[in-house]
Design an enzyme around this catalytic site. Structure first.
Site, PDB file in Angstrom:
ATOM      1  CB  CYS A   3      17.173  -1.342  -2.228  1.00 56.07           C
ATOM      2  SG  CYS A   3      18.108  -2.767  -1.669  1.00 56.07           S
ATOM      3  CE1 TYR A   4      14.864  -6.740  -8.532  1.00 56.96           C
ATOM      4  CE2 TYR A   4      13.165  -5.047  -8.817  1.00 56.96           C
ATOM      5  CZ  TYR A   4      13.788  -6.211  -9.239  1.00 56.96           C
ATOM      6  OH  TYR A   4      13.336  -6.850 -10.364  1.00 56.96           O
ATOM      7  N   GLY A  33     -17.257   2.494  18.159  1.00 55.56           N
ATOM      8  CA  GLY A  33     -16.599   3.218  19.246  1.00 55.56           C
ATOM      9  C   GLY A  33     -15.115   3.374  18.984  1.00 55.56           C
ATOM     10  N   GLY A  34     -14.623   2.730  17.927  1.00 50.97           N
ATOM     11  CA  GLY A  34     -13.219   2.874  17.548  1.00 50.97           C
ATOM     12  C   GLY A  34     -13.034   4.135  16.718  1.00 50.97           C
ATOM     13  CB  VAL A  35     -10.004   6.144  15.945  1.00 45.76           C
ATOM     14  CG1 VAL A  35      -9.078   5.154  15.301  1.00 45.76           C
ATOM     15  CG2 VAL A  35      -9.750   7.532  15.391  1.00 45.76           C
ATOM     16  CG  ASP A  36     -10.151   3.030  11.749  1.00 49.23           C
ATOM     17  OD1 ASP A  36      -9.425   4.002  12.018  1.00 49.23           O
ATOM     18  OD2 ASP A  36      -9.727   1.870  11.669  1.00 49.23           O
ATOM     19  CB  SER A  37     -16.601   2.879  12.867  1.00 42.63           C
ATOM     20  OG  SER A  37     -16.466   2.780  14.262  1.00 42.63           O
ATOM     21  CB  SER A  38     -15.725   7.466  15.890  1.00 42.62           C
ATOM     22  OG  SER A  38     -15.997   6.425  16.791  1.00 42.62           O
ATOM     23  N   GLY A  79      13.224  -4.794  -3.009  1.00 39.42           N
ATOM     24  CA  GLY A  79      12.554  -6.085  -3.157  1.00 39.42           C
ATOM     25  C   GLY A  79      13.545  -7.212  -3.009  1.00 39.42           C
ATOM     26  CE  LYS A 100      -6.352   2.975  14.009  1.00 40.47           C
ATOM     27  NZ  LYS A 100      -7.531   2.094  13.906  1.00 40.47           N
ATOM     28  CD  GLU A 110      12.712   2.823   2.396  1.00 42.40           C
ATOM     29  OE1 GLU A 110      13.496   3.652   1.915  1.00 42.40           O
ATOM     30  OE2 GLU A 110      12.730   1.615   2.079  1.00 42.40           O
ATOM     31  CG  HIS A 140      16.113   0.440   2.531  1.00 43.62           C
ATOM     32  ND1 HIS A 140      15.061   0.125   1.699  1.00 43.62           N
ATOM     33  CD2 HIS A 140      16.977  -0.587   2.437  1.00 43.62           C
ATOM     34  CE1 HIS A 140      15.277  -1.040   1.131  1.00 43.62           C
ATOM     35  NE2 HIS A 140      16.437  -1.514   1.565  1.00 43.62           N
TER      36      HIS A 140
END
Ligand code: XMP
Length: 504
Positions: free
Chosen positions: A79-80, A219-224, A52, A360, A167, A165
């Site tokens: 870190c912090y 038609g996008g991946v999330d809603s499909s 942070g 995602k 990550e 870090h």
């Protein structure tokens, strides 16, 4: 059961959570100052304190609940987070003369955090403060040339800290270090997409019961994927796909072909006349967006009324949306984020957001398990207002037809040359500019088409894709030949910033 990541405002907090999940440890992010009761609710197996921007010795520095220091749950401070642990247990943290920033190499490392590591360990540093005196009973377990306290641990083996870090990708062995922490903390690493899917199905069944769910698919991946999840869970649902007439070539059929055979109760509403009538003569981009959004809500409301009642409205809200709408660091309450352009509260729906803890790429993995075809699963992002914001100036059927065919050719050639997945997004934009050309003996006066392809990680910044000249040449020849309304093809060399990805 979860690894709780406490967020002290680092730009990498989400990345920490993702890395832990990649290591198959389910992780959640809570504000750094979350009370112990909120942490306990997650049944913490381990706690990670993020980095942070604050200095731990500052008056207003954010501090975790004292429960974190009691040792009931193993803790890793980054870190912090490490500086906080050092100070809280009685050590000293001071401002360094000069910040340590960028790549560094560990000149010495030992202990459980570095178990199994050999050879050079490169790490990414980004700090101005440093631990100058360790608490009683703690020891430094790694150092760099500039910093004798690059990692620490206490005597009990419950508390660890790293100044760097682990990550980020600039710490190439960072995943091994995080895995070592999980091992030392005794975290079970059994969280898999398959497990997540089973849990989600259970959760949807329990919450929905015999009630009805409405959702919009784009038609996008999330809603499909969401529609497929409801179908797999076997709950009573209606998935509404509104064809606003601004879709890409074959898109509607693609959605039908992909979802219906997998059990999605799909209703396709052809509202293209209505959208095009509302858009007639409109040139202003924000006005186009407003009209598409408002018309969408009208159409959706009509379907909801005609087919209702529904108790739930399902939305494909993702974890980053949830974190964002919580206002980031320090915000105590996490609100839901409405990503369907503010669907009306007056319809009285309860929101069902099964993906609100997922990233995602995790949704993409679920999509794979649920059988969503790759054509949709791995498709480039496409804006809600569709081709309306890729036709500069007023939109009409003729221009839509021209753009649709040109866009399809561009994308098909990208795929044919194995370049589609090399770029983050590729699109074509139709300009209201005509120019003179010649074909055979004939003079032509055709439209100008812009090809745009960008590389990006999240769409926030982007660079134009260095597509091979020979490939661009092939596209530039194919398009005017197959779409004779187009007389000139240009390639957009603008990055974002200063440009945006779309032209409107
Ligand atoms: P820009 O053009 O802002 O685009 O650089 C960033 C990403 O967002 C998409 N985009 C939209 N998506 N509704 C959407 O659903 C919109 O109005 C909209 N405008 C831009 C764009 O395609 C890119 O992926």
């Amino acid at each position: 059961m979860a690894v709780v990541v406490l967020d002290f405002g680092s730009q990498y907090t989400r990345l920490i959570a993702r890395r832990l999940r990649e290591l198959r440890a389910y992780s959640v992010i809570l504000p750094g100052t979350a009370p112990w009761a909120a942490i306990e609710r997650e049944e913490p197996e381990a706690i990670v304190l993020s980095g942070g921007p604050s200095s731990v010795f500052a008056e207003d520095a954010p501090r975790p609940d004292p429960g974190v220091l009691e040792g009931r749950v193993p803790v890793l401070g980054i870190c912090y987070g490490m500086q906080y642990l050092a100070q809280a247990f009685g050590g000293t943290v001071e401002r360094r003369g000069r910040a340590e920033y960028g790549r560094a190499v560990l000149t010495r490392y030992e202990g459980p955090l570095f178990a199994g590591l050999t050879g050079e360990v490169q790490v990414w540093m980004s700090h101005a403060d440093a631990v100058t005196r360790l608490p009683e009973g703690w020891r430094a377990v790694a150092e760099t040339e500039e910093n004798p306290v690059a990692a620490i641990q206490d005597g009990s083996g419950r508390f660890f800290g790293v100044q760097f870090h682990p990550e980020v990708s600039h710490t190439p062995k960072g995943m091994a270090i995080l895995a070592n922490f999980l091992e030392a903390a005794g975290v079970r690493r059994d969280w898999t997409p398959g497990q997540a899917l089973k849990d989600l199905i259970e959760e949807v069944r329990r919450r929905v019961g015999s009630d009805r769910v409405l959702l919009a698919v784009s038609g996008g991946v999330d809603s499909s994927t969401l529609a497929l999840l409801l179908a797999r869970a076997g709950v009573d649902h209606l998935a509404v796909f509104v064809d606003h007439g601004l879709l890409r070539l074959g898109e509607r059929e693609e959605v039908e072909r992909s979802l219906r055979p997998l059990g999605v109760n799909l209703r396709v509403v052809d509202a293209s006349e209505r959208f095009l009538a509302a858009l007639a003569g409109v040139a202003d981009p924000e006005e186009k967006r407003r009209i598409v959004g408002a018309t969408f809500i009208e159409v959706f409301k009509e379907v909801a009324r005609a087919e209702g009642p529904f108790r739930f409205l399902a939305q494909g809200t993702l974890y980053p949306d949830v974190i964002e709408s919580a206002g980031g660091f320090g915000a105590a309450k996490i609100k839901s984020h409405h990503n369907v352009g503010g669907l009306p509260a007056e319809l009285g729906f309860e929101l069902l957001e099964p993906f609100r803890t997922l990233f995602k790429d995790e949704v993409r993995e679920l999509a794979l398990l649920l059988g969503l075809p790759d054509t949709i699963r791995l498709r480039h992002p496409f804006p809600g207002p569709g081709l309306a914001i890729r036709i500069l100036g007023p939109v009409d059927r003729e221009k839509l037809g021209v753009l649709r065919r040109a866009d399809d050719l561009f994308v098909a050639l990208l795929k044919e040359h194995g370049l589609y997945h090399e770029v983050w997004q590729a699109l074509a934009v139709l300009l209201p500019v005509r120019s003179v050309g010649v074909t055979g003996d004939e003079r032509r006066y055709g439209y100008t088409l812009v090809l745009r392809a960008v590389t990006s990680v999240d769409g926030m910044t982007a660079d134009w894709a260095r597509l091979p000249h020979d490939f661009l040449d092939e596209v530039a020849r194919a398009i005017p030949r197959k779409v004779p309304e187009i007389g000139r093809v240009v390639y957009d060399l603008t990055s974002k910033p200063p440009g945006t990805i779309e032209w409107e």
